[in-house]
Design a protein around this motif. Structure first.
Motif, short mmCIF file in Angstrom:
data_model
loop_
_atom_site.label_atom_id
_atom_site.label_comp_id
_atom_site.label_asym_id
_atom_site.label_seq_id
_atom_site.Cartn_x
_atom_site.Cartn_y
_atom_site.Cartn_z
N GLU A 8 -69.24 69.31 -4.09
CA GLU A 8 -68.86 69.58 -2.70
C GLU A 8 -68.05 70.87 -2.61
N LEU A 9 -68.02 71.40 -1.42
CA LEU A 9 -67.23 72.58 -1.09
C LEU A 9 -65.91 72.09 -0.53
N GLY A 10 -64.84 72.21 -1.33
CA GLY A 10 -63.53 71.73 -0.91
C GLY A 10 -62.71 72.83 -0.28
N GLU A 11 -61.44 72.51 -0.01
CA GLU A 11 -60.56 73.47 0.65
C GLU A 11 -59.14 73.33 0.13
N ILE A 12 -58.48 74.48 -0.05
CA ILE A 12 -57.06 74.49 -0.41
C ILE A 12 -56.25 74.18 0.85
N THR A 13 -55.42 73.13 0.80
CA THR A 13 -54.64 72.76 1.99
C THR A 13 -53.16 73.12 1.84
N ALA A 14 -52.70 73.37 0.60
CA ALA A 14 -51.31 73.78 0.39
C ALA A 14 -51.20 74.46 -0.97
N VAL A 15 -50.29 75.44 -1.06
CA VAL A 15 -50.01 76.13 -2.31
C VAL A 15 -48.49 76.18 -2.48
N CYS A 22 -48.22 77.27 -10.39
CA CYS A 22 -48.32 76.92 -8.98
C CYS A 22 -48.96 75.55 -8.88
N ARG A 23 -48.78 74.92 -7.74
CA ARG A 23 -49.37 73.61 -7.49
C ARG A 23 -50.25 73.71 -6.26
N PHE A 24 -51.52 73.33 -6.43
CA PHE A 24 -52.47 73.33 -5.33
C PHE A 24 -52.63 71.92 -4.78
N ARG A 25 -52.77 71.82 -3.47
CA ARG A 25 -53.26 70.60 -2.85
C ARG A 25 -54.63 70.93 -2.30
N LEU A 26 -55.60 70.10 -2.65
CA LEU A 26 -56.99 70.37 -2.29
C LEU A 26 -57.60 69.18 -1.58
N ARG A 27 -58.47 69.48 -0.61
CA ARG A 27 -59.21 68.43 0.08
C ARG A 27 -60.63 68.37 -0.46
N GLY A 28 -61.05 67.15 -0.83
CA GLY A 28 -62.41 66.95 -1.32
C GLY A 28 -62.75 65.47 -1.28
N PRO A 29 -63.31 64.99 -0.19
CA PRO A 29 -63.60 63.56 -0.04
C PRO A 29 -64.49 62.98 -1.13
N VAL A 30 -65.44 63.76 -1.62
CA VAL A 30 -66.37 63.25 -2.64
C VAL A 30 -65.66 63.10 -3.98
N VAL A 31 -65.00 64.16 -4.44
CA VAL A 31 -64.41 64.13 -5.79
C VAL A 31 -63.15 63.26 -5.86
N SER A 70 -58.07 83.53 -14.79
CA SER A 70 -59.07 83.13 -13.81
C SER A 70 -58.77 83.77 -12.46
N SER A 71 -59.62 83.46 -11.50
CA SER A 71 -59.41 83.99 -10.14
C SER A 71 -58.66 83.00 -9.26
N LEU A 72 -58.12 81.93 -9.84
CA LEU A 72 -57.42 80.94 -9.03
C LEU A 72 -56.17 81.53 -8.37
N GLY A 73 -55.61 82.59 -8.96
CA GLY A 73 -54.41 83.20 -8.41
C GLY A 73 -54.58 83.82 -7.04
N VAL A 74 -55.82 84.09 -6.63
CA VAL A 74 -56.05 84.70 -5.31
C VAL A 74 -56.27 83.66 -4.23
N LEU A 75 -56.31 82.38 -4.61
CA LEU A 75 -56.56 81.34 -3.63
C LEU A 75 -55.35 81.15 -2.72
N ALA A 76 -55.62 80.82 -1.47
CA ALA A 76 -54.56 80.59 -0.48
C ALA A 76 -54.98 79.42 0.40
N VAL A 77 -54.09 78.98 1.25
CA VAL A 77 -54.41 77.89 2.18
C VAL A 77 -55.64 78.29 3.00
N GLY A 78 -56.61 77.42 3.03
CA GLY A 78 -57.85 77.70 3.76
C GLY A 78 -58.97 78.18 2.88
N SER A 79 -58.67 78.59 1.65
CA SER A 79 -59.72 79.05 0.74
C SER A 79 -60.67 77.90 0.42
N ARG A 80 -61.97 78.20 0.40
CA ARG A 80 -62.97 77.19 0.02
C ARG A 80 -63.19 77.28 -1.48
N VAL A 81 -63.40 76.13 -2.11
CA VAL A 81 -63.55 76.07 -3.56
C VAL A 81 -64.67 75.10 -3.93
#
Length: 200
Positions: A8-15, A22-31, A70-81
């Motif tokens: 699934e295509l998830g989303e970063i909801t908090a960084v 850093c700590r990511f919060r991610l939304r992903g109903p399937v995973v 990795s490229s995770l350092g460029v992720l921000a709230v709203g980024s799709r993953v």
């Protein structure tokens, strides 16, 4: 172990930025369905550990080493993953063997759309070029893809409409970074043969 078939295509909801991580919060109903503390989930091809899970969201800590490689350092709230759970023993291997250990990053160089597919050119670090071959497998942002053409500092892949619609590669534009993981079998063969940089 993963297969590079994005679930699934998830989303970063908090960084949350920490001193050396850093700590990511991610939304992903399937995973997150059935997820538990300590489980692994691949995020854009990077194997991360579930720290906490609530509803359709989970948190994961990312250390400085991972952010630097990795490229995770460029992720921000709203980024799709791209999100994928580990493959179950005995399940079909739909893509190829993917460890979730990023070897380096590339950059989208060019996109050439056509009626039914799109050709994408991606830069390739010099130290990874020897592992990438025409019609071989490579993981881009966690997606198992077949190499169309392999040059000394680039490679191309063809993307079908499903890949464009259901993964981040449908959103990425020239200049955007992507995570790369080469085929681990090629690295093991090189090691066993005592080959370094293409010479014995």
């Amino acid at each position: 172990m993963f297969t590079g078939i994005v679930e699934e295509l998830g989303e970063i909801t908090a960084v949350e930025t920490l001193d050396d991580a850093c700590r990511f919060r991610l939304r992903g109903p399937v995973v997150t369905d059935g997820a538990r503390h300590g489980d692994s989930i691949a995020v854009n091809g990077v194997c991360l550990t579930v720290v906490d899970h609530e509803g359709d969201e989970f948190t994961a800590d990312v250390m400085a080493e991972t952010l630097n490689r990795s490229s995770l350092g460029v992720l921000a709230v709203g980024s799709r993953v791209n999100l994928e759970r580990p493959t179950a023993v005995g399940a079909r291997l739909g893509g190829h063997i993917v460890q979730g250990h990023v070897d380096g990053t590339g950059e989208i160089l060019e996109r050439k759309p056509s009626e039914h597919w799109e050709l994408v050119k991606i830069s390739l670090p010099a130290d990874l070029a020897r592992y990438v071959v025409e019609k071989g497998s490579i993981t881009v942002d966690g997606i198992s893809l077949t190499v169309v053409d392999a040059g000394p500092d680039f490679f191309t892949v063809s993307l079908i409409p499903t890949t464009l619609a259901l993964t981040t590669l449908g959103l990425k534009q020239p200049g955007d970074p992507v995570n790369l993981e080469v085929d681990v079998i090629a690295k093991y063969v090189e090691r066993l043969l005592g080959v370094q940089g293409g010479t014995r």
